[in-house]
Enzyme design. Structure first.
Site, PDB file in Angstrom:
ATOM      1  N   ASN A 234       0.708  -1.177  -0.173  1.00  0.00           N
ATOM      2  CA  ASN A 234      -0.043  -0.059   0.019  1.00  0.00           C
ATOM      3  C   ASN A 234       0.948   1.325   0.051  1.00  0.00           C
ATOM      4  O   ASN A 234       0.367   2.360  -0.298  1.00  0.00           O
ATOM      5  CB  ASN A 234      -0.901  -0.002   1.099  1.00  0.00           C
ATOM      6  CG  ASN A 234      -0.289   0.281   2.527  1.00  0.00           C
ATOM      7  OD1 ASN A 234       0.752  -0.434   2.864  1.00  0.00           O
ATOM      8  ND2 ASN A 234      -0.885   0.910   3.276  1.00  0.00           N
ATOM      9  N   HIS A 235       2.086   1.228   0.418  1.00  0.00           N
ATOM     10  CA  HIS A 235       2.996   2.485   0.227  1.00  0.00           C
ATOM     11  C   HIS A 235       3.552   2.489  -1.275  1.00  0.00           C
ATOM     12  O   HIS A 235       4.324   3.580  -1.453  1.00  0.00           O
ATOM     13  CB  HIS A 235       4.028   2.183   1.287  1.00  0.00           C
ATOM     14  CG  HIS A 235       3.497   2.722   2.637  1.00  0.00           C
ATOM     15  ND1 HIS A 235       3.789   3.931   3.072  1.00  0.00           N
ATOM     16  CD2 HIS A 235       2.947   2.078   3.623  1.00  0.00           C
ATOM     17  CE1 HIS A 235       3.322   4.113   4.350  1.00  0.00           C
ATOM     18  NE2 HIS A 235       3.013   2.907   4.590  1.00  0.00           N
ATOM     19  N   HIS A 352       2.491  -6.175   5.734  1.00  0.00           N
ATOM     20  CA  HIS A 352       1.751  -5.162   5.887  1.00  0.00           C
ATOM     21  C   HIS A 352       1.380  -4.822   7.358  1.00  0.00           C
ATOM     22  O   HIS A 352       0.905  -3.744   7.597  1.00  0.00           O
ATOM     23  CB  HIS A 352       0.184  -5.532   5.190  1.00  0.00           C
ATOM     24  CG  HIS A 352      -0.670  -4.298   5.143  1.00  0.00           C
ATOM     25  ND1 HIS A 352      -0.437  -3.098   4.788  1.00  0.00           N
ATOM     26  CD2 HIS A 352      -2.003  -4.124   5.384  1.00  0.00           C
ATOM     27  CE1 HIS A 352      -1.397  -2.229   4.731  1.00  0.00           C
ATOM     28  NE2 HIS A 352      -2.433  -2.708   5.173  1.00  0.00           N
TER      29      HIS A 352
END
Length: 601
Positions: A234-235, A352
């Site tokens: 997600n980064h 995550h």
């Protein structure tokens, strides 16, 4: 008789020694358990605040869509901002158009890559980065173009095989922690045909060496495209990079506007876009030109991406919203079993989430979380890990912790340092909601005594901050309690305050600007398309009105006007917004004491 007496004395001494050993052992176990509990609470604070910030990040991404739908002046007067927000036409230009603008001077002493790269270039980069050298922008762009070209030829899902004689190594989040990657490669070997790797995303942000990690991984990928696999986290996202540090790192190291461009492309020529405004409309997720959609994701597709990249396993059955992060979902053991059975899989290895020991096994051994960035929140906060798997054998876990300053310190000192950092961060979150907290405290305080029970105080804290923390257990570190066990709720703020750049401005506005300072900085840096650091008073007011409307912030316009006028120091109608935000900072009592000690010294 003498011998018997001597034997009896020895027995008594042995018994005392044994009792003493048991007492020490029990004390040590209790002490270790207490320290572990404190460490766990500290990690809970870090994680709760991290996830709350991520909620804000998703909200910020949605705000830009809201802004483009409502800020008509953007379309009328600054169409370049639309391009800046939604993407770049870098793909329309030839590779040499960019590389031709950059020369590598003879004075450059860093690593020089030869294309196509080979395994020797991996060694070259690692040794150079160990010496704190920076790869020249020319080679960075070469690597990026080569990586992009190769990735475009590969499928979204890659398959790799193991055997009893061939293991594959799986690494989790690295988050710019270059020393962790060095350690993994040192202990486990460099990638090769016989030593394949999977990196589970989140290579960048937070740490100081995201660019170096990317370059090592990308060059490794170019050398061994079938044996090094890079998953997206997600980064790996333009907006996340703006908040969590990667964009700033690129700007600082290369003095360029950007090396990595936004992931959303725009079709058409920029000049055509400026001239042909009639056929351009803004949608919730991007540009629709003359009735045809650009290459952007639909809302449903974007929600699927969020679900894939932001979801976490939990012990509760079912699938339900991930309220901590504000995006994705929580999935229970029944969901895991259903998915694995459907696709004939045995196990899910994901990342995550930071774990104290670097990895965690859940859902009856069917889900493993691996996290490779040690000391993620603070020096000594967590270990990192990687996993080796092969056919027919259970996974093997390798843990480590890159410690330099704290390696010789005893456990209690390391826990104290981690806990103090967590409490400090929590108090900053509390002071940013001081007005709201006091209002709720006073509603609970029917007798107007200035005191609440621990239960009332804990309820108020959770009601306002929403961090899902063990407030009762944390109360001893945050507030003063009297002999009857009641809490002086104003003591929550006794050793901390937000510095006001303008004394006359009301506390509510100060707290709001401080609370949303990261969001505001991103928004105004995006608006500042010429990177001058200045925005006009008109832009400031227009964007603030949109911001308060979307975020449901109740601030009187006159307060904002007063602040803006006072911050326009030379009265030229412009504000240095980054300097404005720097003026809002938290002062800790401990910091003041340190400064006083320094002056005395």
């Amino acid at each position: 008789m003498g011998c018997g007496t001597s034997s009896s004395v020895k027995d008594k001494k042995s018994e005392k020694a044994l009792k003493a050993a048991l007492v020490i052992q029990n004390w040590y176990r209790r002490r270790s358990a207490q320290l572990k509990t404190r460490q766990r609470y500290a990690l809970t604070i870090f994680q709760s605040i991290e996830y709350t910030d991520e909620q804000g990040q998703l909200q910020l991404s949605n705000f830009f869509s809201f802004m483009l739908e409502n800020y008509t002046r953007v379309l009328e007067e600054d169409s370049e901002l639309v391009t800046h927000l939604l993407g770049s036409n870098i793909q329309d230009k030839d590779r040499q158009d960019y590389l031709g603008l950059i020369d590598v001077p003879d004075s450059y002493c860093g690593p020089r890559l030869q294309f196509p790269v080979t395994f020797t270039d991996i060694d070259l980069l690692i040794e150079a980065f160990k010496q704190q050298q920076i790869l020249h922008a020319y080679y960075v762009l070469e690597v990026l173009f080569e990586t992009k070209k190769l990735l475009q030829q590969m499928p979204n899902f890659t398959h790799t095989k193991t055997s009893p004689s061939k293991e594959i190594t799986i690494c989790g989040d690295l988050h710019g922690k270059l020393d962790d990657l060095f350690l993994i490669y040192s202990k486990n070997g460099l990638p090769s045909v016989s030593n394949p790797y999977v990196f589970n995303g989140d290579f960048v942000d937070r740490g100081k060496n995201s660019m170096e990690i990317l370059m090592i991984l990308f060059v490794s990928f170019l050398v061994y495209p079938n044996d090094l696999h890079l998953n997206r986290g997600n980064h790996e996202d333009f907006m996340m990079n703006k908040r969590y540090g990667f964009t700033k790192e690129v700007l600082n190291k290369y003095k360029l506007k950007s090396v990595l461009m936004p992931p959303i492309p725009i079709d058409g020529d920029r000049a055509t876009e400026k001239e042909n405004k009639v056929g351009t409309t803004i949608t919730a997720r991007g540009i629709r030109r003359n009735g045809s959609l650009s290459e952007q994701l639909t809302k449903h597709e974007w929600e699927q991406v969020i679900d894939i990249l932001w979801s976490d396993p939990r012990g509760k059955r079912g699938c339900y919203p991930n309220t901590s992060r504000g995006g994705g979902c929580y999935f229970g053991p029944d969901i895991t079993s259903r998915i694995l059975n459907k696709y004939q899989l045995k196990m899910l290895i994901r990342s995550h989430e930071c774990k104290p020991e670097g990895y965690e096994i859940c859902h009856d051994g069917k889900v493993i979380t691996v996290f490779s960035a040690s000391n993620y929140y603070e020096e000594g906060s967590n270990r990192g890990a990687y996993i080796r798997v092969s056919s027919g054998t259970p996974p093997r876990f390798f843990q480590y912790q890159m410690t330099r300053a704290t390696c010789l310190r005893p456990l209690y000192q390391r826990v104290n340092a981690v806990e103090s950092s967590a409490i400090r961060m929590l108090k900053e979150r509390m002071i940013s909601r001081k007005t709201d907290l006091i209002r709720v405290f006073q509603l609970q305080d029917c007798s107007k005594s200035g005191k609440l029970s621990v239960g009332q105080w804990a309820f108020s804290m959770e009601n306002v901050l929403g961090l899902n923390l063990p407030w009762r257990s944390l109360s001893s570190r945050l507030v003063t309690t009297d002999k009857d066990g009641n809490i002086d709720y104003m003591s929550s703020f006794q050793d901390i305050h937000i510095q006001k750049p303008v004394k006359e401005v009301q506390s509510t506005l100060i707290e709001t600007v401080y609370r949303y300072r990261s969001d505001l900085q991103i928004i105004f840096n995006v608006i500042d398309s010429d990177h001058s650091g200045l925005i006009s008073m008109e832009e400031f007011r227009s964007m603030w009105k949109l911001f308060t409307s979307y975020y449901s912030v109740c601030i009187d316009d006159s307060q904002l006007d007063e602040l803006a006028e006072r911050m326009d120091l030379n009265k030229d109608g412009s504000i240095d917004f980054n300097e404005l935000l720097k003026a809002f900072y938290v002062v800790h009592k401990f910091d003041k004491l340190n400064k006083s000690d320094t002056k005395v010294a």
